[in-house]
Scaffold this active site. Structure first.
Site: not given
Length: 427
Positions: A13, A16, A40-41, A223, A331, A414
Site C-alpha cells: 500500500d 506502487k 490493490g493499486h 504487496q 509526503l 499528491g
C-alpha cells in the site's frame, strides 16, 4: 539491460500504482510477477480514479503492453470483471497478455481460504479470503490448475479430481461443510476458456525477446517486502515473493537482465491485516494519518493501521532487494505536524537494535526509538521540483534517504498523476 523492478519497501500500500503509472508512458511492458487479486493499486489520471486489483497498472498507458506473469494466481471472474469495467470507461485492454503457466484460483480455493481463516479464530492471519494462499499451496503440492489446463478438458478434470480428493475430506470431516462436486467445478472453469483465450501467451518468450530487442520492461510487485513469504514478518505475510528475486521466477527472466530496482516508500508507515507493527499509532496522530492519507485498503476496504516512518524496515528492504532507488510517496500527508517522529532503531529487552531482528519473538517485542524531525505547514501539492519544497520537507526527505540507504529519485506530493517531483530519471 532495460529491465526495472518496482516493488513495495514496507508492508504494501505504498503507492506502487502511482509509481508504475508514472513510468508507464516510458516503458513497453509492465509485468505483474506475483500475488493475485489480494493486491490493490489506486491510480489517479486527471479527475478519474482507477482501482486495479489484478491487472498491471500499465494497462492505463496506451503504448504499453500489460502482462500477467506465471507467478501470479488468477481468479478468472475477477479478471474478466476488471477488464469489463475498464472497457466501459474507454480503456483499451486488448494488449493484455496472460501467462499460460499462471495458476487459477478455483472456487474451492476460495472456500478453503474462508473456512480456514474462520477456524483459526484469534490466531487468524488476516487474509483477504480470496483463495490466494490455498492456490499457492496447491501449486507447491503439484495439484494446481493452470491457465493452459482450461484448453484440455481431460487434464483439467484429472487435476480437479486430484485436488478435491483431499479437500473434500477436510471440508466435510473437519469443517462440517458440503463436499464440492468435480463436474461442477470443471464446468464453471471451462466457461472462462474462450473468454481468456485472446490473452493467453508464452509470456516468458515474449518478455525475453522484448529485452533482447532493447524494449523497456517494468516488473511490478504486489504487496510489499515485509509481506514476502520468505523475508517478511512470517507468518503474517502473503503467499508469494514480492521481493526483487520474485520478479525473476515470477516472470521467467534472469537476474542479469535487471538493471534497476526501485523501492516505493510511504513517508509514514501502514499495514493491513494482523502482525507486528512497531511504530503503529493508536492516538489522534494515527487517526489523522488514516483520514488525511485516505488509508483504506483498495482491495479489502479495511482501514489500514498507521504509524510513523520506520527506517529499520526501510534499510532491510534496501538490503534484501538490492534497491538502487526509492520513490517516496505521500509526503503531502505529513503537512501540518510541528514535529514528525521517525523510528531510527528498536529497543528490544533493554538493548538498542538498528537492524531488523531475524527472530519473530524479538520483532514482536520491538519498541521504536524515535528521532524528532521538524515539520512544515506549507501546501506542497503544487511543488514541481525539490527546491519548491519547504526546507523542513526537504530535510525530512534527505534524512529518510540517509537512513534508508538508497537515493530518493522521486517524491509524491499528491495523488494525481502529475503531482510528482522527479529528481532523477528512472529510465
Amino acid at each position: 539491460m532495460p529491465a526495472l523492478v518496482l516493488l513495495g519497501a514496507q508492508w504494501g500500500d505504498e503507492g506502487k500504482g502511482k509509481a508504475t503509472d508514472l513510468l508507464g508512458g516510458s516503458v513497453d511492458y509492465v509485468v505483474r510477477y506475483q500475488g493475485g487479486n489480494n493486491a490493490g493499486h489506486t491510480v489517479v489520471v486527471g479527475d478519474q480514479k482507477y482501482a486495479l486489483h489484478l491487472l498491471p497498472s500499465g494497462i492505463l498507458s496506451p503504448g504499453c503492453t500489460p502482462v500477467i506473469g506465471n507467478g501470479v494466481v488468477v481468479d478468472p471472474s475477477v479478471l474478466l470483471s476488471e477488464l469489463s469495467g475498464l472497457n466501459e470507461r474507454g480503456v483499451d485492454t486488448s494488449k493484455l497478455l496472460i501467462s499460460g503457466n499462471a495458476h487459477i484460483i478455483t472456487p474451492y480455493n476460495v472456500t478453503v481460504d474462508k473456512v480456514t481463516e474462520r477456524f483459526l479464530g484469534k490466531r487468524k492471519i488476516g487474509t483477504t479470503g480470496r483463495g490466494i494462499g490455498p492456490t499457492y499451496a496447491d501449486k507447491i503440492n503439484r495439484v494446481g490448475i493452470r491457465v493452459q489446463d482450461l484448453y484440455d478438458e481431460s487434464i483439467l478434470t484429472q487435476k480437479v479430481e486430484a485436488a478435491l480428493d483431499v479437500k473434500n475430506q477436510i471440508l466435510t470431516k473437519l469443517y462440517n461443510r458440503r463436499a464440492i462436486a468435480v463436474d461442477q467445478v470443471v464446468e464453471e472453469l471451462l466457461v472462462y476458456a474462450d473468454k481468456l483465450a485472446p490473452y493467453v501467451a508464452d509470456t516468458v518468450l515474449v518478455l525475453n525477446q522484448a529485452l533482447e530487442n532493447d524494449k523497456v520492461v517494468l516488473f511490478e510487485g504486489g504487496q510489499g517486502t515485509l509481506l514476502d513469504i520468505d523475508h517478511g514478518t512470517y507468518p503474517f505475510v502473503t503467499s508469494s515473493n514480492p521481493t526483487a528475486g520474485g520478479a525473476c521466477t515470477g516472470a521467467g527472466v534472469g537476474p542479469t537482465k535487471i538493471s534497476r530496482v526501485i523501492g516505493i516508500l510511504k513517508a509514514y508507515t501502514t499495514r493491513v491485516g494482523a502482525g507486528p507493527f512497531p511504530t503503529e499509532l493508536f492516538d489522534e496522530d494515527g487517526e489523522a494519518l488514516r483520514r488525511i492519507g485516505g488509508e483504506k485498503g483498495v482491495t479489502t476496504g479495511r482501514d489500514r493501521r498507521c504509524g510513523w516512518f520506520d527506517a529499520v524496515i526501510a534499510r532491510y528492504a534496501t538490503r534484501v532487494n538490492g534497491l538502487t532507488d526509492f520513490f517516496l510517496t505521500k509526503l503531502d500527508v505529513l503537512t501540518g505536524w510541528e514535529q514528525i517522529p521517525v523510528c531510527v532503531a528498536y529497543e528490544i529487552d533493554g538493548k538498542r537494535v538498528e537492524e531488523l531482528p531475524y527472530s519473530q519473538t524479538d520483532f514482536h517485542h520491538a519498541k521504536p526509538v524515535y528521532e524528532m524531525l521538524p515539520g512544515w505547514s506549507e501546501d506542497i501539492s503544487k511543488a514541481k521540483s525539490f527546491s519548491d519544497l519547504p526546507k523542513n520537507a526537504q530535510d525530512y526527505a534527505k534524512a529518510l534517504e540517509e537512513m534508508s540507504g538508497a537515493p530518493i529519485s522521486a517524491i509524491g506530493v499528491g495523488p494525481g498523476r502529475n503531482e510528482t517531483i522527479e529528481i532523477n530519471s528512472f529510465i
